[in-house]
Design a protein around this motif. Structure first.
Motif, PDB file in Angstrom:
ATOM      1  N   THR A   6       3.637   2.251   0.510  1.00  0.00           N
ATOM      2  CA  THR A   6       2.312   1.968  -0.024  1.00  0.00           C
ATOM      3  C   THR A   6       2.069   0.467  -0.086  1.00  0.00           C
ATOM      4  O   THR A   6       3.009  -0.323  -0.202  1.00  0.00           O
ATOM      5  N   VAL A   7       0.793   0.083  -0.023  1.00  0.00           N
ATOM      6  CA  VAL A   7       0.427  -1.324  -0.176  1.00  0.00           C
ATOM      7  C   VAL A   7       0.392  -1.649  -1.667  1.00  0.00           C
ATOM      8  O   VAL A   7      -0.318  -1.005  -2.434  1.00  0.00           O
ATOM      9  N   GLU A 101      -0.753  -2.417  12.169  1.00  0.00           N
ATOM     10  CA  GLU A 101      -1.379  -1.093  12.173  1.00  0.00           C
ATOM     11  C   GLU A 101      -2.261  -0.866  10.940  1.00  0.00           C
ATOM     12  O   GLU A 101      -3.128   0.002  10.946  1.00  0.00           O
ATOM     13  N   ILE A 102      -1.980  -1.592   9.864  1.00  0.00           N
ATOM     14  CA  ILE A 102      -2.759  -1.438   8.635  1.00  0.00           C
ATOM     15  C   ILE A 102      -3.969  -2.350   8.729  1.00  0.00           C
ATOM     16  O   ILE A 102      -3.856  -3.568   8.611  1.00  0.00           O
ATOM     17  N   ALA A 111      -9.536   3.696  -2.220  1.00  0.00           N
ATOM     18  CA  ALA A 111      -8.913   4.990  -1.910  1.00  0.00           C
ATOM     19  C   ALA A 111      -7.852   4.837  -0.835  1.00  0.00           C
ATOM     20  O   ALA A 111      -6.774   5.431  -0.919  1.00  0.00           O
ATOM     21  N   LEU A 112      -8.123   4.020   0.189  1.00  0.00           N
ATOM     22  CA  LEU A 112      -7.159   3.838   1.266  1.00  0.00           C
ATOM     23  C   LEU A 112      -5.967   2.998   0.822  1.00  0.00           C
ATOM     24  O   LEU A 112      -4.884   3.110   1.387  1.00  0.00           O
ATOM     25  N   GLN A 114      -4.397   3.472  -1.739  1.00  0.00           N
ATOM     26  CA  GLN A 114      -3.455   4.412  -2.340  1.00  0.00           C
ATOM     27  C   GLN A 114      -2.760   5.277  -1.295  1.00  0.00           C
ATOM     28  O   GLN A 114      -1.930   6.109  -1.628  1.00  0.00           O
ATOM     29  N   ARG A 115      -3.084   5.069  -0.021  1.00  0.00           N
ATOM     30  CA  ARG A 115      -2.540   5.906   1.034  1.00  0.00           C
ATOM     31  C   ARG A 115      -1.033   5.700   1.196  1.00  0.00           C
ATOM     32  O   ARG A 115      -0.522   4.601   1.014  1.00  0.00           O
ATOM     33  N   ASP A 116      -0.357   6.789   1.557  1.00  0.00           N
ATOM     34  CA  ASP A 116       1.057   6.701   1.930  1.00  0.00           C
ATOM     35  C   ASP A 116       1.118   6.470   3.443  1.00  0.00           C
ATOM     36  O   ASP A 116       0.706   7.318   4.232  1.00  0.00           O
ATOM     37  N   TRP A 117       1.643   5.308   3.862  1.00  0.00           N
ATOM     38  CA  TRP A 117       1.679   4.927   5.268  1.00  0.00           C
ATOM     39  C   TRP A 117       2.993   5.337   5.946  1.00  0.00           C
ATOM     40  O   TRP A 117       3.247   4.947   7.085  1.00  0.00           O
TER      41      TRP A 117
END
Length: 346
Positions: A6-7, A101-102, A111-112, A114-117
Protein backbone atom coordinates in the motif's frame (compact mmCIF):
# COMPACT_ATOMS: atom_id res chain seq x y z
CA UNK A 1 -8.61 -8.91 3.21
CA UNK A 2 -5.07 -8.15 4.31
CA UNK A 3 -3.32 -5.51 2.18
CA UNK A 4 0.29 -6.41 1.47
CA UNK A 5 1.45 -3.44 -0.65
CA UNK A 6 0.00 0.00 0.00
CA UNK A 7 1.00 3.63 -0.50
CA UNK A 8 1.78 5.08 2.93
CA UNK A 9 3.27 8.20 4.49
CA UNK A 10 6.39 8.44 6.64
CA UNK A 11 5.21 10.10 9.87
CA UNK A 12 8.41 10.19 11.92
CA UNK A 13 12.11 9.50 11.44
CA UNK A 14 14.51 8.97 14.33
CA UNK A 15 18.15 7.91 14.57
CA UNK A 16 19.30 4.46 15.67
CA UNK A 17 22.11 4.71 18.25
CA UNK A 18 25.42 3.54 16.82
CA UNK A 19 24.08 3.18 13.25
CA UNK A 20 25.59 5.26 10.46
CA UNK A 21 23.77 3.92 7.39
CA UNK A 22 20.25 3.24 8.70
CA UNK A 23 17.55 5.01 10.68
CA UNK A 24 14.06 4.24 11.99
CA UNK A 25 10.84 5.42 10.36
CA UNK A 26 7.30 5.24 11.72
CA UNK A 27 4.98 4.53 8.79
CA UNK A 28 1.34 4.91 9.81
CA UNK A 29 1.64 2.63 12.82
CA UNK A 30 4.49 0.41 11.61
CA UNK A 31 8.12 0.79 12.69
CA UNK A 32 10.53 0.20 9.80
CA UNK A 33 14.31 0.46 9.45
CA UNK A 34 15.23 2.46 6.33
CA UNK A 35 18.39 3.68 4.58
CA UNK A 36 19.58 6.94 6.07
CA UNK A 37 18.41 9.87 3.98
CA UNK A 38 16.15 7.80 1.71
CA UNK A 39 12.97 9.36 3.10
CA UNK A 40 11.94 12.61 4.78
CA UNK A 41 8.97 13.10 7.08
CA UNK A 42 5.85 13.46 4.94
CA UNK A 43 7.22 11.43 2.01
CA UNK A 44 5.08 8.68 0.58
CA UNK A 45 6.38 5.26 -0.38
CA UNK A 46 5.17 1.80 -1.28
CA UNK A 47 4.98 -0.15 1.98
CA UNK A 48 5.14 -3.96 2.01
CA UNK A 49 3.74 -5.58 5.15
CA UNK A 50 5.36 -8.47 7.03
CA UNK A 51 4.57 -11.89 5.49
CA UNK A 52 4.61 -10.36 2.02
CA UNK A 53 6.54 -12.63 -0.36
CA UNK A 54 8.54 -10.45 -2.77
CA UNK A 55 9.55 -12.05 -6.11
CA UNK A 56 13.27 -11.78 -6.82
CA UNK A 57 12.74 -11.84 -10.58
CA UNK A 58 11.67 -8.21 -10.14
CA UNK A 59 14.94 -6.21 -10.15
CA UNK A 60 13.55 -3.77 -7.59
CA UNK A 61 13.75 -6.54 -4.99
CA UNK A 62 17.11 -7.95 -6.11
CA UNK A 63 18.91 -6.36 -3.15
CA UNK A 64 17.13 -8.93 -0.94
CA UNK A 65 18.89 -11.86 -2.64
CA UNK A 66 20.83 -12.84 0.52
CA UNK A 67 17.53 -13.73 2.21
CA UNK A 68 16.09 -15.67 -0.74
CA UNK A 69 13.90 -18.73 -0.24
CA UNK A 70 11.85 -20.91 -2.57
CA UNK A 71 8.12 -20.99 -1.82
CA UNK A 72 5.30 -22.23 -4.04
CA UNK A 73 7.95 -22.91 -6.70
CA UNK A 74 8.91 -19.23 -6.75
CA UNK A 75 12.17 -17.64 -5.65
CA UNK A 76 11.71 -14.66 -3.43
CA UNK A 77 12.02 -13.16 0.02
CA UNK A 78 9.49 -13.29 2.84
CA UNK A 79 9.33 -10.16 4.95
CA UNK A 80 9.37 -10.94 8.66
CA UNK A 81 9.90 -9.16 11.95
CA UNK A 82 13.59 -8.61 12.64
CA UNK A 83 15.98 -6.60 14.78
CA UNK A 84 18.63 -4.37 13.22
CA UNK A 85 21.07 -2.68 15.60
CA UNK A 86 18.64 -3.38 18.42
CA UNK A 87 15.70 -1.78 16.58
CA UNK A 88 12.62 -3.84 15.69
CA UNK A 89 11.74 -3.51 12.00
CA UNK A 90 8.49 -4.74 10.46
CA UNK A 91 7.99 -4.48 6.73
CA UNK A 92 9.71 -2.63 3.91
CA UNK A 93 9.09 0.80 2.41
CA UNK A 94 10.56 1.82 -0.94
CA UNK A 95 10.37 5.18 -2.76
CA UNK A 96 7.41 5.62 -5.09
CA UNK A 97 9.83 6.74 -7.79
CA UNK A 98 10.80 3.06 -8.21
CA UNK A 99 7.23 2.10 -9.16
CA UNK A 100 6.23 3.88 -12.35
CA UNK A 101 3.19 1.58 -12.61
CA UNK A 102 1.51 3.60 -9.85
CA UNK A 103 0.04 6.60 -11.64
CA UNK A 104 0.64 9.81 -9.69
CA UNK A 105 -2.83 11.05 -10.67
CA UNK A 106 -4.40 7.95 -9.19
CA UNK A 107 -2.81 8.75 -5.84
CA UNK A 108 -4.83 11.95 -5.72
CA UNK A 109 -7.95 9.82 -5.31
CA UNK A 110 -8.29 8.84 -1.61
CA UNK A 111 -10.04 5.60 -2.57
CA UNK A 112 -7.17 4.50 -4.82
CA UNK A 113 -4.63 5.38 -2.15
CA UNK A 114 -6.16 2.57 -0.09
CA UNK A 115 -5.63 0.07 -2.90
CA UNK A 116 -3.56 -3.07 -2.39
CA UNK A 117 -0.96 -3.02 -5.21
CA UNK A 118 0.44 -6.49 -4.38
CA UNK A 119 -0.93 -8.32 -7.45
CA UNK A 120 0.52 -5.71 -9.80
CA UNK A 121 4.03 -6.52 -8.57
CA UNK A 122 3.59 -10.28 -8.14
CA UNK A 123 3.61 -10.03 -4.34
CA UNK A 124 1.80 -12.82 -2.46
CA UNK A 125 1.03 -13.53 1.20
CA UNK A 126 3.46 -16.13 2.50
CA UNK A 127 1.73 -19.05 4.23
CA UNK A 128 3.37 -21.96 6.06
CA UNK A 129 2.91 -25.48 4.72
CA UNK A 130 -0.26 -27.01 6.17
CA UNK A 131 0.33 -30.36 7.91
CA UNK A 132 -1.40 -33.31 6.23
CA UNK A 133 -3.53 -33.91 9.31
CA UNK A 134 -5.11 -30.46 8.86
CA UNK A 135 -5.33 -30.14 5.09
CA UNK A 136 -7.48 -33.21 4.39
CA UNK A 137 -9.68 -33.84 1.37
CA UNK A 138 -11.43 -30.76 0.03
CA UNK A 139 -15.23 -30.79 0.01
CA UNK A 140 -15.43 -27.36 -1.58
CA UNK A 141 -14.49 -23.71 -1.21
CA UNK A 142 -14.84 -22.01 2.16
CA UNK A 143 -18.61 -21.30 2.51
CA UNK A 144 -19.58 -17.89 1.15
CA UNK A 145 -22.19 -17.49 3.91
CA UNK A 146 -19.51 -17.40 6.64
CA UNK A 147 -16.98 -14.61 7.16
CA UNK A 148 -13.35 -15.75 7.15
CA UNK A 149 -11.25 -15.30 10.28
CA UNK A 150 -8.60 -12.71 9.51
CA UNK A 151 -8.17 -10.00 12.14
CA UNK A 152 -6.52 -6.74 11.10
CA UNK A 153 -3.34 -5.78 12.94
CA UNK A 154 -3.51 -2.71 15.17
CA UNK A 155 -0.59 -1.15 13.23
CA UNK A 156 -2.99 -0.79 10.29
CA UNK A 157 -5.65 0.89 12.47
CA UNK A 158 -3.94 3.84 14.21
CA UNK A 159 -7.19 5.81 13.88
CA UNK A 160 -8.87 3.34 16.25
CA UNK A 161 -6.50 4.37 19.04
CA UNK A 162 -6.89 8.05 18.19
CA UNK A 163 -10.71 7.93 18.34
CA UNK A 164 -11.51 5.53 21.16
CA UNK A 165 -14.98 6.80 22.08
CA UNK A 166 -14.96 4.96 25.41
CA UNK A 167 -16.14 1.63 23.96
CA UNK A 168 -15.44 -1.47 26.03
CA UNK A 169 -13.42 -4.29 24.47
CA UNK A 170 -12.92 -7.88 25.54
CA UNK A 171 -9.25 -8.83 25.37
CA UNK A 172 -8.45 -12.48 24.67
CA UNK A 173 -5.20 -14.38 24.22
CA UNK A 174 -4.36 -15.19 20.60
CA UNK A 175 -3.44 -18.86 20.36
CA UNK A 176 -0.92 -19.98 17.74
CA UNK A 177 -2.54 -22.84 15.86
CA UNK A 178 -4.60 -23.34 12.73
CA UNK A 179 -7.97 -21.81 11.83
CA UNK A 180 -10.99 -24.08 12.27
CA UNK A 181 -14.71 -23.51 11.64
CA UNK A 182 -17.63 -25.81 12.53
CA UNK A 183 -21.07 -24.83 11.23
CA UNK A 184 -24.74 -25.67 10.92
CA UNK A 185 -26.70 -24.07 8.09
CA UNK A 186 -30.17 -25.04 6.87
CA UNK A 187 -29.76 -28.58 8.13
CA UNK A 188 -26.25 -29.04 6.73
CA UNK A 189 -23.20 -29.52 8.94
CA UNK A 190 -19.61 -28.87 7.98
CA UNK A 191 -16.01 -28.42 9.11
CA UNK A 192 -13.56 -26.01 7.48
CA UNK A 193 -9.93 -25.01 7.63
CA UNK A 194 -8.85 -21.47 6.77
CA UNK A 195 -9.63 -21.67 3.06
CA UNK A 196 -11.60 -24.84 2.37
CA UNK A 197 -14.54 -26.90 3.54
CA UNK A 198 -13.17 -30.36 4.29
CA UNK A 199 -14.57 -33.83 3.76
CA UNK A 200 -14.65 -36.09 6.81
CA UNK A 201 -11.79 -38.58 6.68
CA UNK A 202 -10.15 -40.74 9.34
CA UNK A 203 -6.88 -38.83 9.29
CA UNK A 204 -8.23 -35.28 9.47
CA UNK A 205 -7.64 -33.66 12.86
CA UNK A 206 -10.31 -30.96 12.47
CA UNK A 207 -13.09 -33.47 11.92
CA UNK A 208 -11.75 -35.79 14.62
CA UNK A 209 -11.75 -33.00 17.23
CA UNK A 210 -15.20 -31.76 16.13
CA UNK A 211 -16.57 -35.30 16.60
CA UNK A 212 -14.67 -35.84 19.84
CA UNK A 213 -16.17 -32.66 21.33
CA UNK A 214 -19.70 -33.48 20.03
CA UNK A 215 -19.89 -30.06 18.38
CA UNK A 216 -21.76 -31.28 15.30
CA UNK A 217 -24.44 -33.12 17.29
CA UNK A 218 -25.00 -30.13 19.56
CA UNK A 219 -25.23 -27.69 16.65
CA UNK A 220 -27.73 -29.95 14.87
CA UNK A 221 -29.88 -30.18 18.00
CA UNK A 222 -29.67 -26.43 18.60
CA UNK A 223 -30.88 -25.87 15.04
CA UNK A 224 -29.58 -22.31 14.66
CA UNK A 225 -27.60 -21.33 11.58
CA UNK A 226 -24.31 -20.43 13.17
CA UNK A 227 -20.60 -21.09 12.77
CA UNK A 228 -18.15 -21.70 15.60
CA UNK A 229 -14.77 -20.25 14.69
CA UNK A 230 -11.56 -20.75 16.57
CA UNK A 231 -8.10 -22.23 16.68
CA UNK A 232 -7.08 -25.88 16.76
CA UNK A 233 -3.84 -26.17 18.73
CA UNK A 234 -1.55 -28.88 20.03
CA UNK A 235 0.70 -31.63 18.77
CA UNK A 236 1.64 -31.46 15.11
CA UNK A 237 0.33 -27.91 14.69
CA UNK A 238 2.67 -24.91 14.24
CA UNK A 239 5.35 -26.63 16.30
CA UNK A 240 2.99 -26.86 19.29
CA UNK A 241 4.18 -23.64 21.00
CA UNK A 242 1.80 -24.25 23.93
CA UNK A 243 3.58 -27.58 24.65
CA UNK A 244 0.25 -29.42 24.86
CA UNK A 245 -0.57 -33.12 24.62
CA UNK A 246 -3.07 -34.03 21.94
CA UNK A 247 -5.10 -31.44 20.04
CA UNK A 248 -7.92 -29.14 21.11
CA UNK A 249 -10.30 -26.61 19.53
CA UNK A 250 -10.70 -23.23 21.25
CA UNK A 251 -13.56 -21.00 20.08
CA UNK A 252 -12.95 -17.27 19.70
CA UNK A 253 -16.03 -16.20 17.68
CA UNK A 254 -19.56 -17.22 16.77
CA UNK A 255 -20.84 -16.07 13.38
CA UNK A 256 -24.62 -15.70 13.00
CA UNK A 257 -25.22 -16.92 9.44
CA UNK A 258 -28.81 -15.66 9.17
CA UNK A 259 -27.86 -12.13 10.24
CA UNK A 260 -24.45 -12.26 8.53
CA UNK A 261 -22.62 -10.81 11.51
CA UNK A 262 -20.60 -11.84 14.55
CA UNK A 263 -22.30 -12.26 17.90
CA UNK A 264 -21.36 -9.89 20.68
CA UNK A 265 -19.71 -11.13 23.85
CA UNK A 266 -22.91 -11.81 25.85
CA UNK A 267 -24.77 -13.48 23.00
CA UNK A 268 -21.75 -15.64 22.16
CA UNK A 269 -21.33 -16.75 25.77
CA UNK A 270 -25.02 -17.64 26.08
CA UNK A 271 -24.98 -19.67 22.86
CA UNK A 272 -21.85 -21.59 23.87
CA UNK A 273 -23.45 -22.37 27.24
CA UNK A 274 -26.46 -23.82 25.38
CA UNK A 275 -24.15 -26.06 23.35
CA UNK A 276 -22.54 -27.27 26.59
CA UNK A 277 -25.99 -28.10 27.98
CA UNK A 278 -26.59 -30.12 24.80
CA UNK A 279 -23.52 -32.26 25.55
CA UNK A 280 -20.76 -30.48 23.64
CA UNK A 281 -17.31 -29.85 25.05
CA UNK A 282 -16.70 -26.17 24.24
CA UNK A 283 -13.35 -24.59 25.03
CA UNK A 284 -12.74 -20.90 24.46
CA UNK A 285 -9.61 -18.81 24.11
CA UNK A 286 -8.48 -17.32 27.45
CA UNK A 287 -10.19 -14.03 28.40
CA UNK A 288 -7.64 -11.58 29.82
CA UNK A 289 -9.96 -8.70 30.73
CA UNK A 290 -12.57 -6.23 29.55
CA UNK A 291 -11.23 -2.71 29.13
CA UNK A 292 -11.36 0.49 27.07
CA UNK A 293 -8.65 1.65 24.69
CA UNK A 294 -8.13 4.96 26.47
CA UNK A 295 -5.86 3.08 28.90
CA UNK A 296 -3.19 3.19 26.15
CA UNK A 297 -3.34 6.95 25.70
CA UNK A 298 -3.29 6.59 21.91
CA UNK A 299 0.14 4.92 22.05
CA UNK A 300 0.84 2.09 19.62
CA UNK A 301 3.90 1.14 21.67
CA UNK A 302 1.73 0.68 24.77
CA UNK A 303 -0.66 -1.65 22.94
CA UNK A 304 2.22 -3.76 21.63
CA UNK A 305 3.81 -3.90 25.08
CA UNK A 306 0.45 -5.10 26.48
CA UNK A 307 0.49 -7.91 23.90
CA UNK A 308 3.48 -9.49 25.65
CA UNK A 309 2.86 -12.04 28.39
CA UNK A 310 1.94 -15.66 29.21
CA UNK A 311 -0.38 -17.78 27.08
CA UNK A 312 -2.90 -20.55 27.76
CA UNK A 313 0.04 -22.52 29.12
CA UNK A 314 1.43 -19.96 31.61
CA UNK A 315 4.93 -21.33 31.09
CA UNK A 316 4.79 -20.25 27.42
CA UNK A 317 4.80 -16.77 25.88
CA UNK A 318 1.64 -15.82 24.03
CA UNK A 319 1.43 -14.95 20.35
CA UNK A 320 -0.48 -11.80 21.17
CA UNK A 321 -3.94 -10.48 21.98
CA UNK A 322 -7.24 -9.98 20.18
CA UNK A 323 -9.46 -6.99 21.02
CA UNK A 324 -13.21 -7.26 20.28
CA UNK A 325 -15.74 -4.53 20.95
CA UNK A 326 -18.46 -6.01 23.13
CA UNK A 327 -21.14 -5.60 20.45
CA UNK A 328 -19.03 -7.58 17.94
CA UNK A 329 -18.80 -4.62 15.56
CA UNK A 330 -15.03 -4.05 15.62
CA UNK A 331 -12.02 -6.22 16.34
CA UNK A 332 -8.27 -6.25 15.79
CA UNK A 333 -5.16 -8.11 16.90
CA UNK A 334 -1.91 -7.01 18.53
CA UNK A 335 0.90 -9.50 17.92
CA UNK A 336 3.77 -9.78 20.39
CA UNK A 337 7.00 -8.53 18.82
CA UNK A 338 9.12 -10.86 20.95
CA UNK A 339 6.97 -13.79 19.79
CA UNK A 340 7.42 -12.77 16.15
CA UNK A 341 11.18 -12.56 16.61
CA UNK A 342 11.36 -15.98 18.32
CA UNK A 343 9.12 -17.72 15.77
CA UNK A 344 10.40 -15.97 12.64
CA UNK A 345 10.30 -19.29 10.78
CA UNK A 346 6.49 -19.01 10.70
Amino acid sequence: MRKLATVRTVDTIRPIPGADAIECAVVEGWTVVIKKGEFAVGDRGLFFEIDAFLPLDDPRFAFLEKSAITWNERRGMRLRTMKLRGQISQGLILPLSQFAEIDALALADPALRQRDWAALFGVEKWEPVIPACLSGEVEGAFPSFIAKTDQERIQNLPEVLAADGGHAFEVTVKLDGSSMTVFHNAGALGVCGRNWQLRETAGNSLWRVARQDRLLEALATLGRNVALQGEIIGEGIQGNPEKLRGQAFHVFDVFDIDRSRYCGMEERSALLDLLRELGATVRTVPLLEVTTLDRFGGSMAEVLAFAEGPSLNPACAREGLVFKRLDGGLSFKAISNSYLLKHSDR
